[in-house]
Design an enzyme around this catalytic site. Structure first.
Site, mmCIF file in Angstrom:
data_model
loop_
_atom_site.group_PDB
_atom_site.id
_atom_site.type_symbol
_atom_site.label_atom_id
_atom_site.label_comp_id
_atom_site.label_asym_id
_atom_site.label_seq_id
_atom_site.Cartn_x
_atom_site.Cartn_y
_atom_site.Cartn_z
ATOM 1 N N GLU A 138 0.836 -1.209 0.000
ATOM 2 C CA GLU A 138 0.000 0.000 0.000
ATOM 3 C C GLU A 138 0.873 1.263 0.000
ATOM 4 O O GLU A 138 0.934 2.022 0.957
ATOM 5 C CB GLU A 138 -0.972 -0.021 1.175
ATOM 6 C CG GLU A 138 -1.974 -1.152 1.068
ATOM 7 C CD GLU A 138 -3.088 -1.095 2.098
ATOM 8 O OE1 GLU A 138 -4.190 -1.616 1.819
ATOM 9 O OE2 GLU A 138 -2.857 -0.534 3.193
ATOM 10 N N GLU B 48 -6.095 -7.108 -1.921
ATOM 11 C CA GLU B 48 -6.753 -7.211 -0.625
ATOM 12 C C GLU B 48 -8.226 -6.842 -0.775
ATOM 13 O O GLU B 48 -8.562 -5.816 -1.369
ATOM 14 C CB GLU B 48 -6.127 -6.259 0.405
ATOM 15 C CG GLU B 48 -4.683 -6.544 0.739
ATOM 16 C CD GLU B 48 -4.156 -5.606 1.830
ATOM 17 O OE1 GLU B 48 -4.986 -4.988 2.540
ATOM 18 O OE2 GLU B 48 -2.923 -5.484 1.945
#
Length: 529
Positions: free
Chosen positions: A319, A424
């Protein structure tokens, strides 16, 4: 060198066969009568070329199509509970695979809206996801045609009174679409099982003496193809390190599961709000950090190799919206794109030296924010960073609608010419919690409209994320990973690696319920098996 006529003929035939094979892989568009619902030229009750089954007065044309407000759409609606299917049969087809696509939108109440494609072997179905009000979403489904040579298209709605569905821009092409990677992040699994966590494929009952099974085996049996494994540099509890990666890669290999390595380049969680430099790297120069990224990546790749299989993918950072290895490689306040690029290039080079066929993944959060992805990847590409796959985190309660996710994935796959991956995603099967720690998603106000916090709601949400990836044009939708599918509420396996008394805020979003039993959502991976 003498080139004989027979050799020339053989070479020519080989070339022709190669060209024909390539041509056969190019999807061919099949004609559908009134596919865009414009042939009538008016808002009519019975569109040309289509037949209504069920409550036939519940399907009709209205103004306001997907491509333009000045076009028509097919609508399903009634003032009482209803069930209607709008159908068309296409004949004269060759044997093989055919893919149906359609744009649609629906209300988020008690509505089942879906497409079916029946080409003679098995009726295939794809449900229409819920999105923002007024937002169109495209879905796709593939069916195999038998020797009979016809396909029946169905646009279907089962709904309560005043619930509605819109359909538009229907297409049928040769070829198939599928989600090749159906993955589960199982980073919590080793610590869970070490501390007594148990997993079951189905509920125990009074007439069975069911024994627990390997969570990896259960996942594999339900269509999972890959596992994702988080790696920290020097974690406080000694879990999620290179030694665990080596062990978990071996377990995955035994179940014939491929591995995505998720490198955080930190001693703990890395995400847009946390990109802490490892303690042992704290005093490094930029050159030393670059070398450390290279060596750590190389070691992680080698650890998976020791299992007897190459890593399928390696994620360089987690991320990365705000960069990595703070404060040296921020993307803001102030930005340090040059340093970030050096670190990403070091990771890429390490992967390709270790395992040239392993795909390098760059991963951002906020999968529904297209402007964020354009901003970040435009800057990284300007720095000459190489990569193979773009990955996104997508949690519907944080990251926008499924329509937003589709807009982003379709755009970035075309803009950068890359495969895209949802690295995710997750959704709750209940709002209850099993331990003393409140859950990340624990109130009804946090839920996504159209997806209740039930086992069925969790399954529907994963089903529809898979549908968005399946519909990415040009087969660039690579796959979906369900995040920390095995993180059940086992005492000692909490969120803080430095505190064994910390709780778990995720157990209501795992793919195993509070009894360790696989939830129905896991079976959604079987659709593309």
């Amino acid at each position: 060198m003498i080139f004989r006529a027979s050799q020339y003929t053989a070479a020519l035939l080989a070339t022709v066969c190669s060209i024909n094979a390539l041509a056969s892989e190019t999807p061919q568009t099949i004609t559908i009568n009134n596919a865009g619902f414009e042939a009538d030229g008016a808002a009519v009750a019975a569109p040309l070329g289509w037949t209504s089954i069920g409550n036939s007065d519940a399907d009709f044309l209205e103004w306001g199509g997907q491509s333009s407000a000045e076009s028509y759409r097919l609508s399903h609606w009634a003032s009482a509970d209803y069930s209607v299917t709008t159908t068309q049969t296409i004949s004269g087809l060759a044997k093989g695979a055919y893919t149906l696509r359609a744009w649609g939108r629906r209300s988020t109440g008690t509505t089942q809206a879906y497409l079916t494609l029946d080409c003679g072997k098995q009726i295939e179905r794809v449900d229409l996801p819920a999105a923002w009000p007024g937002q169109w979403v495209q879905v796709a489904v593939t069916a195999q045609a038998s020797a009979k040579g016809e396909c029946k298209i169905g646009l279907h709605t089962d709904a309560s009174a005043n619930e509605w569905t819109n359909f538009d821009e229907i297409s049928l092409t040769t070829g198939e679409v599928r989600v090749p990677i159906r993955g589960a992040d199982v980073s919590s699994l080793k610590k869970s099982t070490d501390l007594g966590g148990l997993y079951y494929p189905s509920p125990k009952n009074s007439t069975s003496n069911q024994k627990p099974k390997s969570a990896l085996k259960i996942l594999k049996d339900q269509g999972t193809t890959h596992v994702r494994l988080r790696v920290w540099v020097n974690p406080a509890d000694s879990y999620h390190d290179l030694h665990e990666l080596r062990e978990m890669a071996k377990r995955a290999k035994r179940e014939n599961l491929k591995v995505l390595v998720d490198l955080h380049y930190s001693d703990t969680w890395a995400d847009p709000g946390h990109q802490s430099i490892p303690a042992s790297w704290m005093n490094y120069s930029i050159d030393q950090l670059e070398a450390a990224v290279f060596m750590h990546t190389l070691a992680a790749c080698a650890a998976v190799h020791e299992s007897g299989a190459s890593p399928d993918m390696i994620q360089i950072g987690n991320e990365l919206n705000s960069g990595m290895l703070w404060p040296y490689a921020h993307t803001w306040n102030p930005p340090s794109w040059e340093n970030l690029a050096r670190f990403l290039k070091a990771g890429y080079n390490a992967v390709k030296i270790c395992s040239p066929k392993t795909k390098v993944v760059l991963h951002l959060a906020e999968g529904g924010k297209n402007d964020t992805f354009r901003w970040w990847f435009d800057n990284i590409i300007a720095q000459g960073v190489k990569f193979d796959v773009i990955a996104a985190s997508y949690y519907g309660y944080w990251h926008g609608s499924l329509g937003d996710l589709q807009t982003n994935l379709n755009d970035i796959s075309a803009r950068y010419g890359k495969e895209v991956l949802v690295a995710e995603t997750a959704y709750p099967f209940t709002l209850d919690y099993q331990d003393f720690h409140p859950n990340t998603i624990g109130s009804a106000e946090q839920l996504v409209a159209g997806y209740p916090a039930t086992p069925e709601g969790q399954a529907a949400n994963l089903r529809d994320v898979l549908s968005i990836v399946r519909a990415v044009p040009n087969h660039r939708g690579l796959g979906v990973f369900y995040w920390d599918a095995t993180w059940t509420a086992v005492p000692g396996n909490g969120w803080n690696p430095a505190d064994s008394a910390s709780g778990n805020s995720w157990e209501n979003q795992a793919l195993f319920d509070f009894n360790g039993v696989a939830t129905p959502a896991m079976k959604e991976f079987l659709r593309d098996k």
